[in-house]
Design a protein around this motif. Sequence first.
Motif, PDB file in Angstrom:
ATOM      1  N   ASP A  78       0.856  -1.188   0.000  1.00  0.00           N
ATOM      2  CA  ASP A  78       0.000   0.000   0.000  1.00  0.00           C
ATOM      3  C   ASP A  78       0.894   1.240   0.000  1.00  0.00           C
ATOM      4  O   ASP A  78       1.386   1.671   1.044  1.00  0.00           O
ATOM      5  CB  ASP A  78      -0.905  -0.015   1.240  1.00  0.00           C
ATOM      6  CG  ASP A  78      -1.901   1.131   1.232  1.00  0.00           C
ATOM      7  OD1 ASP A  78      -2.070   1.757   0.170  1.00  0.00           O
ATOM      8  OD2 ASP A  78      -2.483   1.409   2.296  1.00  0.00           O
ATOM      9  N   TRP A  79       1.138   1.791  -1.145  1.00  0.00           N
ATOM     10  CA  TRP A  79       1.998   2.957  -1.282  1.00  0.00           C
ATOM     11  C   TRP A  79       1.573   3.751  -2.513  1.00  0.00           C
ATOM     12  O   TRP A  79       0.882   3.220  -3.393  1.00  0.00           O
ATOM     13  CB  TRP A  79       3.479   2.550  -1.407  1.00  0.00           C
ATOM     14  CG  TRP A  79       3.749   1.534  -2.489  1.00  0.00           C
ATOM     15  CD1 TRP A  79       3.743   0.180  -2.347  1.00  0.00           C
ATOM     16  CD2 TRP A  79       4.008   1.795  -3.882  1.00  0.00           C
ATOM     17  NE1 TRP A  79       3.985  -0.435  -3.563  1.00  0.00           N
ATOM     18  CE2 TRP A  79       4.168   0.532  -4.516  1.00  0.00           C
ATOM     19  CE3 TRP A  79       4.142   2.952  -4.643  1.00  0.00           C
ATOM     20  CZ2 TRP A  79       4.437   0.412  -5.878  1.00  0.00           C
ATOM     21  CZ3 TRP A  79       4.415   2.844  -6.006  1.00  0.00           C
ATOM     22  CH2 TRP A  79       4.562   1.585  -6.601  1.00  0.00           C
ATOM     23  N   THR A  80       1.960   5.010  -2.575  1.00  0.00           N
ATOM     24  CA  THR A  80       1.668   5.857  -3.731  1.00  0.00           C
ATOM     25  C   THR A  80       2.918   6.656  -4.078  1.00  0.00           C
ATOM     26  O   THR A  80       3.847   6.777  -3.273  1.00  0.00           O
ATOM     27  CB  THR A  80       0.510   6.831  -3.459  1.00  0.00           C
ATOM     28  OG1 THR A  80       0.815   7.629  -2.305  1.00  0.00           O
ATOM     29  CG2 THR A  80      -0.795   6.070  -3.235  1.00  0.00           C
ATOM     30  N   HIS A 266       7.659   2.212  -8.110  1.00  0.00           N
ATOM     31  CA  HIS A 266       8.212   2.203  -6.757  1.00  0.00           C
ATOM     32  C   HIS A 266       9.659   2.668  -6.743  1.00  0.00           C
ATOM     33  O   HIS A 266      10.074   3.431  -5.846  1.00  0.00           O
ATOM     34  CB  HIS A 266       8.097   0.793  -6.160  1.00  0.00           C
ATOM     35  CG  HIS A 266       8.406   0.721  -4.700  1.00  0.00           C
ATOM     36  ND1 HIS A 266       9.662   0.411  -4.223  1.00  0.00           N
ATOM     37  CD2 HIS A 266       7.631   0.936  -3.607  1.00  0.00           C
ATOM     38  CE1 HIS A 266       9.645   0.411  -2.902  1.00  0.00           C
ATOM     39  NE2 HIS A 266       8.436   0.734  -2.498  1.00  0.00           N
ATOM     40  N   ARG A 269       9.558   6.472  -6.997  1.00  0.00           N
ATOM     41  CA  ARG A 269       8.318   6.956  -6.388  1.00  0.00           C
ATOM     42  C   ARG A 269       8.382   8.394  -5.886  1.00  0.00           C
ATOM     43  O   ARG A 269       7.345   9.043  -5.762  1.00  0.00           O
ATOM     44  CB  ARG A 269       7.883   6.031  -5.257  1.00  0.00           C
ATOM     45  CG  ARG A 269       8.870   5.889  -4.105  1.00  0.00           C
ATOM     46  CD  ARG A 269       8.473   4.731  -3.194  1.00  0.00           C
ATOM     47  NE  ARG A 269       9.415   4.522  -2.097  1.00  0.00           N
ATOM     48  CZ  ARG A 269      10.561   3.856  -2.208  1.00  0.00           C
ATOM     49  NH1 ARG A 269      10.902   3.338  -3.385  1.00  0.00           N
ATOM     50  NH2 ARG A 269      11.359   3.699  -1.171  1.00  0.00           N
ATOM     51  N   ARG A 325      -1.598   3.811  -7.813  1.00  0.00           N
ATOM     52  CA  ARG A 325      -0.420   4.423  -7.193  1.00  0.00           C
ATOM     53  C   ARG A 325      -0.420   5.950  -7.267  1.00  0.00           C
ATOM     54  O   ARG A 325       0.566   6.587  -6.875  1.00  0.00           O
ATOM     55  CB  ARG A 325       0.849   3.890  -7.861  1.00  0.00           C
ATOM     56  CG  ARG A 325       0.980   2.373  -7.852  1.00  0.00           C
ATOM     57  CD  ARG A 325       0.879   1.789  -6.451  1.00  0.00           C
ATOM     58  NE  ARG A 325       1.071   0.333  -6.448  1.00  0.00           N
ATOM     59  CZ  ARG A 325       0.948  -0.427  -5.371  1.00  0.00           C
ATOM     60  NH1 ARG A 325       0.612   0.110  -4.201  1.00  0.00           N
ATOM     61  NH2 ARG A 325       1.137  -1.735  -5.452  1.00  0.00           N
TER      62      ARG A 325
END
Length: 534
Positions: A78-80, A266, A269, A325
């Motif tokens: 869970d990342w943006t 990622h 990012r 994302r």
Amino acid sequence: MAAIASPTHPPVELVGPRLPGQEDLLGPAALAFLVDLHRAFEGERQARLAARRQRQARFDAGELPDFRADTRAIREGDWTVAPAPAALTDRRVEITGPVDPKMVINALNSGASCYMADFEDSTSPTWDNLLTGQRALRKAVAGTLDWMAPDGSKHYVLDKASTTTLIVRPRGWHLDEKHVLVDGERLSASLFDLGLFAFHNAAALQAKDRGPYFYLPKLQCMEEAALWEQVLSLIEQRLRLPAGCMKVTVLVETLPAAFEMHEILHALRTRIVGLNCGRWDYIFSYLKTFRRHGNRVLPERGQVGMTQPFLKAYSELLIQTCHRRGAHAMGGMAAQIPIAGDPIANEEALARVRADKQREASAGHDGTWVAHPALIPVARAVFDERMPGPHQHAVRREDVQVDRDTLIRPSIGSITRKGFDNNVEVCVRYLAAWLDGQGCVPIHWLMEDAATAEIARAQLWQWLHHGHLHLDDGTPVDFSLFDRALLALPSKLADRMKLPGASKINEAIALLDQLTHADELAEFLTLPAYERLN
């Protein structure tokens, strides 16, 4: 940043023609900066290129691309990505093209949201073209760029009120810059293009809250993206720029990269703004990846459109990935150009563009590409109607379920004599123009660049080397068919002295003949061709 000479080589050597004004672009400080980049990253670049070759050898032996088991945590995490800057929030129509002064002016005056100044697929990298492009972009950033037609008939001036955002695409990791040697080795073309542009323009663009911004081409894996992250971070440090101000968009234009979109986002990012469906290079990469797989031969390129299952899956997976994302999902190129003197044919071409852009906007893309200013209103009207906000990140495409087999499923179709002959003609005409210094060529009302020529070239090689194919009229696809098409080309191009690169037609025919008969598909057409450029 002073360069240290090795015992056997001066730190940097400029090889080739010495051009007027060269010292202004490549002064001691700029060269020392490039030397530092080379020494910091050349070893890792070569390691990444070796990894590409090893991976392709496994594909040639029968292995299939797939999602990586060792990066599952990244895909499921869970990342943006970092928020986009204001200048890159609304990118509904982008125009792309080479970096000659006239194109730079027309593109920045075009009303497009962004202009991708392309040192890669639409620029023939002669030393003169590269330095002319760097000089033109430097003047554009300063707001002083103008250009006079050689016959004095028209004076082009940059509109100081232009709001089009400049994005620069350097050449890919696989390319060298043969005119610059560091410690006796060729400098990476990527580091030359991006590094020199950043050295001269990054501070000015950052002061205007305009980046600098870049498109990164032909990545195949997250490790290559991580290399770019290291490069950009070091440039920011050396040029005393705020960390993360250099923003990037990555072109997903290789088949392996389609399996690592989360991972690429990622790795970048803190600075990535989006991914782009580089459809033409992606088709070429599919052909190259499966060059030894007889069950994955594609039909003629005119039948390989974005509604084909493997391309539809790729574009929809890109949208889903990006929006999950917080990144832009950019659509692909409309290569059509206006058809002068035939309003019916012109409207039919515009209708195809309109339908393609409607497909993209409806699928959830946040913007699209065009090759000609006349297509900007067509594309903009579609996205204005279907995308009232600056982007479509809220369109999450949870309905998309794409697995490995869907991404690599070949298209169904045929090879017609017209399609076969067109591949031969496009290869020769584009290659001739490229050898003559022109990297973006209108052929049959389509703007052909290196990517589209690569599709035609790779298809010819694959069709001929698998040895069991036939045209739709039953004619065997063999080397006698190819040789006849090549022999017929000079008379077919009877007015070839009026064509771009007319003086290089015979050289282009000989090079295509050599590449097509070779036992191995050359990695890129531009690698052997580059050695013939000044």
